[in-house]
Structure formats: C-alpha cells, structure tokens
Design a protein around this motif. Structure first.
Motif, mmCIF file in Angstrom:
data_model
loop_
_atom_site.group_PDB
_atom_site.id
_atom_site.type_symbol
_atom_site.label_atom_id
_atom_site.label_comp_id
_atom_site.label_asym_id
_atom_site.label_seq_id
_atom_site.Cartn_x
_atom_site.Cartn_y
_atom_site.Cartn_z
ATOM 1 N N SER A 1 54.513 49.584 -2.104
ATOM 2 C CA SER A 1 55.854 49.891 -1.642
ATOM 3 C C SER A 1 56.530 50.923 -2.542
ATOM 4 O O SER A 1 57.129 51.892 -2.062
ATOM 5 N N GLU B 1 61.838 49.191 5.751
ATOM 6 C CA GLU B 1 60.834 48.276 5.205
ATOM 7 C C GLU B 1 61.131 46.806 5.495
ATOM 8 O O GLU B 1 60.217 45.993 5.589
ATOM 9 N N ILE B 2 62.400 46.443 5.640
ATOM 10 C CA ILE B 2 62.747 45.034 5.814
ATOM 11 C C ILE B 2 62.982 44.701 7.277
ATOM 12 O O ILE B 2 63.259 45.566 8.098
ATOM 13 N N ASP B 3 62.870 43.433 7.598
ATOM 14 C CA ASP B 3 62.962 42.977 8.983
ATOM 15 C C ASP B 3 64.316 43.238 9.628
ATOM 16 O O ASP B 3 64.391 43.601 10.787
ATOM 17 N N ASN C 1 64.894 40.726 -3.826
ATOM 18 C CA ASN C 1 64.060 39.967 -2.899
ATOM 19 C C ASN C 1 63.427 38.782 -3.626
ATOM 20 O O ASN C 1 62.517 38.962 -4.435
ATOM 21 N N TYR D 1 64.309 51.541 2.405
ATOM 22 C CA TYR D 1 64.300 50.081 2.365
ATOM 23 C C TYR D 1 64.778 49.476 3.687
ATOM 24 O O TYR D 1 64.333 48.398 4.072
ATOM 25 N N PHE E 1 68.135 39.797 -0.118
ATOM 26 C CA PHE E 1 66.965 40.661 -0.112
ATOM 27 C C PHE E 1 67.288 42.073 0.373
ATOM 28 O O PHE E 1 66.600 43.019 0.038
ATOM 29 N N ASN E 2 68.347 42.242 1.146
ATOM 30 C CA ASN E 2 68.681 43.563 1.664
ATOM 31 C C ASN E 2 69.843 44.207 0.897
ATOM 32 O O ASN E 2 70.434 45.162 1.368
ATOM 33 N N ARG F 1 67.008 45.587 -6.994
ATOM 34 C CA ARG F 1 66.812 44.870 -5.726
ATOM 35 C C ARG F 1 66.602 43.396 -6.017
ATOM 36 O O ARG F 1 66.241 43.005 -7.114
#
Length: 150
Positions: free
Chosen positions: A23, A60-62, A135, A57, A92-93, A133
C-alpha cells in the motif's frame, strides 16, 4: 539546526526501494514521488500532496471517503487537543496531516510522541509533512520517505 535535521532525515529516509508495504509502495510510486518531483512552490506541493494522499486512501478503503485534518503547526496546546480530542475519536478513514513537524525542537518532540502513540497505526514522514493514520486492523509501521532522484 534544521539543516542537520534535514541531512539526518535524508540519510534515514528511503525511496520505493525496500518498501515492504504494498500500500505504501503504491502510494509513494503513484502519488508522493510524482508530486515531490515537480518544480512547484512548497505551498502548491503541500496542497497537492494532501489532496492526492486523501484521494488515494479514499479509493483504498471500503467507505470511499476519508476525513483529512491538516495541522499547520505543532505546539503543546495543539498536542493536547490531538491527544485528548482527536486520537480517541479517530477512525480507519481519518488522516491527520502535520505540516512542518521539524520546524522547532519542540514540534519535533511532539511529532515523535505522536508517531510512538499506539493509537497511530501508520505514520509517514516526508520531513516537511507528517501523515498519521489510525486503522486498528493493521500493524503499526513508520515510514520515512524522500524524493527519488532517478
């Protein structure tokens, strides 16, 4: 003093070679290094990095969205707000951008404290900007990245 910090940083920092996180390797190759290579003002470069990293990012995240927060200067009062208000609520975001973490010895000490905080999972040090970050599913990692001169 700042010159010695920059030299020390450049001796420790790495480019894409040796990055073991896919990543972060992709982030560096696709976003960070291309922007660092540009011959543009520091302000425009900073703005492009914040926008580019946030967009990277977000893809990259849901959830598809991130919540970036930019801290222009570190001080004990700002650190207290980060420690008591931001870090406990970070998800996480969330992305925290710290500008000029090496501006003073005090700001560098605060930056080092933030990097060591167990609530911070990923930290990326670009010398003129720090990125944090949160996460909780990832393992804690710290990266020091510099412009590639290839």
């Amino acid at each position: 003093m700042r010159l010695f910090q920059k030299i020390f940083f450049l001796l420790q920092a790495q480019t894409s070679h040796g990055l073991h996180s896919p990543s972060v390797f992709n982030l560096y190759s696709e976003v960070i290094n291309p922007i660092l290579q540009k011959r543009i003002s520091k302000k425009i470069k900073t703005d492009e990095l914040i926008q580019g990293i946030s967009q990277y990012y977000a893809q990259e995240i849901d959830s598809g969205e991130v919540f970036p927060l930019v801290i222009p200067r570190l001080s004990p009062e700002i650190y207290q707000q980060i420690d008591q208000d931001l870090l406990p609520k970070a998800q996480f975001n969330s992305i925290l951008f710290i500008l000029n973490p090496y501006e003073t010895t005090l700001s560098q000490d605060i930056w080092d404290t933030l990097v060591d905080d167990p609530r911070v999972i990923h930290s990326i040090d670009l010398f003129d900007m720090g990125i944090l970050r949160f996460n909780p599913l990832a393992s804690k990692q710290h990266f020091m990245l510099k412009k590639s001169y290839t």
